[in-house]
Design a protein around this motif. Structure first.
Motif, mmCIF file in Angstrom:
data_model
loop_
_atom_site.group_PDB
_atom_site.id
_atom_site.type_symbol
_atom_site.label_atom_id
_atom_site.label_comp_id
_atom_site.label_asym_id
_atom_site.label_seq_id
_atom_site.Cartn_x
_atom_site.Cartn_y
_atom_site.Cartn_z
ATOM 1 N N ILE A 1 -25.082 18.791 9.999
ATOM 2 C CA ILE A 1 -23.628 18.725 10.149
ATOM 3 C C ILE A 1 -23.185 19.302 11.486
ATOM 4 N N THR A 2 -23.816 20.391 11.920
ATOM 5 C CA THR A 2 -23.382 21.058 13.157
ATOM 6 C C THR A 2 -24.029 20.474 14.414
ATOM 7 N N MET A 3 -25.078 19.657 14.255
ATOM 8 C CA MET A 3 -25.816 19.150 15.414
ATOM 9 C C MET A 3 -24.936 18.407 16.427
ATOM 10 N N PRO A 4 -23.945 17.597 15.990
ATOM 11 C CA PRO A 4 -23.117 16.911 16.988
ATOM 12 C C PRO A 4 -22.202 17.852 17.780
ATOM 13 N N PHE A 5 -22.002 19.068 17.278
ATOM 14 C CA PHE A 5 -21.013 19.956 17.880
ATOM 15 C C PHE A 5 -21.620 21.183 18.566
ATOM 16 N N LEU A 6 -22.923 21.424 18.355
ATOM 17 C CA LEU A 6 -23.569 22.614 18.888
ATOM 18 C C LEU A 6 -24.809 22.233 19.685
ATOM 19 N N PRO A 7 -25.247 23.101 20.609
ATOM 20 C CA PRO A 7 -26.551 22.873 21.252
ATOM 21 C C PRO A 7 -27.650 22.757 20.193
ATOM 22 N N ALA A 8 -28.627 21.909 20.442
ATOM 23 C CA ALA A 8 -29.641 21.596 19.433
ATOM 24 C C ALA A 8 -30.383 22.836 18.944
ATOM 25 N N THR A 9 -30.702 23.750 19.852
ATOM 26 C CA THR A 9 -31.438 24.958 19.464
ATOM 27 C C THR A 9 -30.607 25.836 18.542
ATOM 28 N N LEU A 10 -29.309 25.920 18.813
ATOM 29 C CA LEU A 10 -28.430 26.729 17.972
ATOM 30 C C LEU A 10 -28.279 26.098 16.585
ATOM 31 N N ALA A 11 -28.116 24.775 16.526
ATOM 32 C CA ALA A 11 -28.028 24.095 15.229
ATOM 33 C C ALA A 11 -29.323 24.264 14.444
ATOM 34 N N LEU A 12 -30.464 24.269 15.148
ATOM 35 C CA LEU A 12 -31.749 24.479 14.502
ATOM 36 C C LEU A 12 -31.807 25.840 13.803
ATOM 37 N N GLY A 13 -31.032 26.791 14.316
ATOM 38 C CA GLY A 13 -30.995 28.120 13.712
ATOM 39 C C GLY A 13 -30.528 28.114 12.265
ATOM 40 N N PHE A 14 -29.726 27.123 11.863
ATOM 41 C CA PHE A 14 -29.278 27.050 10.472
ATOM 42 C C PHE A 14 -30.427 26.665 9.547
ATOM 43 N N LEU A 15 -31.280 25.755 10.008
ATOM 44 C CA LEU A 15 -32.475 25.430 9.222
ATOM 45 C C LEU A 15 -33.391 26.648 9.158
ATOM 46 N N PHE A 16 -33.556 27.334 10.274
ATOM 47 C CA PHE A 16 -34.391 28.529 10.313
ATOM 48 C C PHE A 16 -33.869 29.567 9.323
ATOM 49 N N LEU A 17 -32.562 29.730 9.258
ATOM 50 C CA LEU A 17 -31.938 30.644 8.292
ATOM 51 C C LEU A 17 -32.322 30.246 6.862
ATOM 52 N N GLY A 18 -32.264 28.963 6.575
ATOM 53 C CA GLY A 18 -32.476 28.498 5.215
ATOM 54 C C GLY A 18 -33.872 28.719 4.678
ATOM 55 N N ILE A 19 -34.880 28.768 5.561
ATOM 56 C CA ILE A 19 -36.268 28.878 5.080
ATOM 57 C C ILE A 19 -36.755 30.331 4.990
ATOM 58 N N LEU A 20 -35.904 31.283 5.347
ATOM 59 C CA LEU A 20 -36.325 32.681 5.329
ATOM 60 C C LEU A 20 -36.321 33.252 3.906
ATOM 61 N N PRO A 21 -37.138 34.275 3.637
ATOM 62 C CA PRO A 21 -37.103 34.933 2.324
ATOM 63 C C PRO A 21 -35.887 35.835 2.188
ATOM 64 N N SER A 22 -35.743 36.432 1.036
ATOM 65 C CA SER A 22 -34.616 37.312 0.755
ATOM 66 C C SER A 22 -34.823 38.686 1.393
ATOM 67 N N THR A 23 -33.739 39.444 1.442
ATOM 68 C CA THR A 23 -33.835 40.840 1.844
ATOM 69 C C THR A 23 -34.570 41.638 0.758
ATOM 70 N N VAL A 24 -34.956 42.856 1.082
ATOM 71 C CA VAL A 24 -35.631 43.721 0.116
ATOM 72 C C VAL A 24 -34.663 44.798 -0.373
ATOM 73 N N GLN A 25 -34.347 45.759 0.510
ATOM 74 C CA GLN A 25 -33.525 46.889 0.076
ATOM 75 C C GLN A 25 -32.117 46.468 -0.336
ATOM 76 N N SER A 26 -31.449 45.631 0.485
ATOM 77 C CA SER A 26 -30.047 45.340 0.207
ATOM 78 C C SER A 26 -29.862 44.479 -1.036
ATOM 79 N N ALA A 27 -30.785 43.535 -1.301
ATOM 80 C CA ALA A 27 -30.679 42.720 -2.511
ATOM 81 C C ALA A 27 -30.871 43.582 -3.749
ATOM 82 N N THR A 28 -31.821 44.506 -3.692
ATOM 83 C CA THR A 28 -32.058 45.397 -4.828
ATOM 84 C C THR A 28 -30.887 46.339 -5.036
ATOM 85 N N ALA A 29 -30.350 46.876 -3.928
ATOM 86 C CA ALA A 29 -29.211 47.797 -4.033
ATOM 87 C C ALA A 29 -27.982 47.088 -4.585
ATOM 88 N N ALA A 30 -27.713 45.862 -4.116
ATOM 89 C CA ALA A 30 -26.555 45.113 -4.614
ATOM 90 C C ALA A 30 -26.730 44.767 -6.082
#
Length: 319
Positions: A89-118
């Motif tokens: 969705i963002t690829m037409p409006f953002l530099p390709a590397t920056l738009a790629l960052g959203f996919l990179f975000l999506g494949i990461l695991p969860s937090t450890v301390q903050s997820a447990t604390a919440a």
């Protein structure tokens, strides 16, 4: 007031790190030294995670297969697809590397301390949260690079050198930490504050070095106010989809309320602790800094959002 605005103390640390990298980025002959320090910090971070994540609790918690399987499916399945959709969705409006960052975000695991604390604050299943964090981060070391390579196509192609770096910098230190856990984990548990300070310092160093390279490469000339606004809007939509989707997914699985709360935070939160080191191993320094922008914004926003909604979930349970 500051405690309400920044419910997690790491939020202002990340903001200060980004500001410092923008004003005083690493340049010239200092760059190789800074990259060496960053690599050493990443190795130490994953060694410490290996020491800290409890094998016995992981093995015991796997019995709750519906919750743990649901967390794995949401974190690496649904969130990966949400990240891929945000990239498209963002690829037409953002530099390709920056738009790629959203996919990179999506494949990461969860937090450890903050997820447990919440989860604890919201009345969730705390023991299951610890297990979910352990399983997701164990899986993330291997699954995140593979998912990224699969979904990103040519942009995510992982060469032999990158594979060796992932093994040497992320996996081997984690395994070493697991091997010496019997001797070092009691010290880590007895010095939680110091251990947390050390791993957050390691994350800040990795973010500073990566973002410095992006600043030197001209990230602030690359992005204008419109594009920054698009990133913030996309992250806000992604937050709503991920937190709402995780809660709905837990309902679909017919999980008990405490388990649903655990799935909410374990599934929807994403870890800069894995994101920054992984970006440093997969991309050149300047590229890594740009790719990290969405996860930096998401990470800060998720901590604030989690601190706001957790007390509300707890009050609802009391009623």
């Amino acid at each position: 007031m500051l405690a309400r605005l920044f419910p997690d103390r790491f939020v202002p640390v990340l903001l200060a790190t980004i500001l410092l990298a923008s004003l005083l980025p690493v340049r010239g002959a200092v760059v190789p030294v800074a990259q060496g320090v960053s690599t050493a910090a990443i190795v130490f971070l994953f060694f410490l995670n290996g020491v800290r994540l409890p094998r016995d609790e992981v093995l015991h918690g796997i019995r709750n297969w519906k919750l743990q399987g649901g967390a794995l499916a949401f974190c690496f399945g649904i969130m990966a697809l949400l990240g891929l959709t945000a990239q498209w969705i963002t690829m037409p409006f953002l530099p390709a590397t920056l738009a790629l960052g959203f996919l990179f975000l999506g494949i990461l695991p969860s937090t450890v301390q903050s997820a447990t604390a919440a989860s604890s604050m919201a009345g969730g299943n705390v023991a299951a949260s610890v297990v979910a964090a352990a399983l997701l981060n164990l899986g993330g070391v291997l699954l995140s690079p593979l998912l990224f390579a699969t979904l990103a196509g040519a942009e995510g192609e992982i060469h032999g050198e990158a594979v060796l770096r992932i093994v040497a910098i992320l996996l081997l230190p984690f395994v070493a930490g697991q091997l010496v856990q019997r001797w070092l984990r009691p010290w880590v548990l007895a010095n939680r504050g110091l251990a947390t300070f050390m791993d957050r310092t390691a994350i800040a160093i990795a973010v500073y070095v990566a973002f410095s390279a992006a600043v030197v490469g001209g990230i602030w000339n690359l992005l204008d106010a419109r594009e920054i606004g698009i990133v913030f809007a996309a992250v806000a939509i992604l937050l709503a989809a991920s937190f709402g989707g995780a809660w709905g997914f837990g309902t679909l699985l017919k999980l008990a309320r405490p388990d649903r709360i655990t799935l909410l935070f374990s599934g929807a939160q994403k870890s800069i602790a894995v994101g920054a080191p992984l970006a440093a191993t997969l991309f050149p320094p300047a590229t890594a800094g740009v790719v990290l922008v969405p996860i930096l914004v998401y990470h800060i926003a998720q901590l604030i959002l989690s601190a706001w909604i957790a007390p509300g979930l707890a009050r609802h349970e009391e009623v």
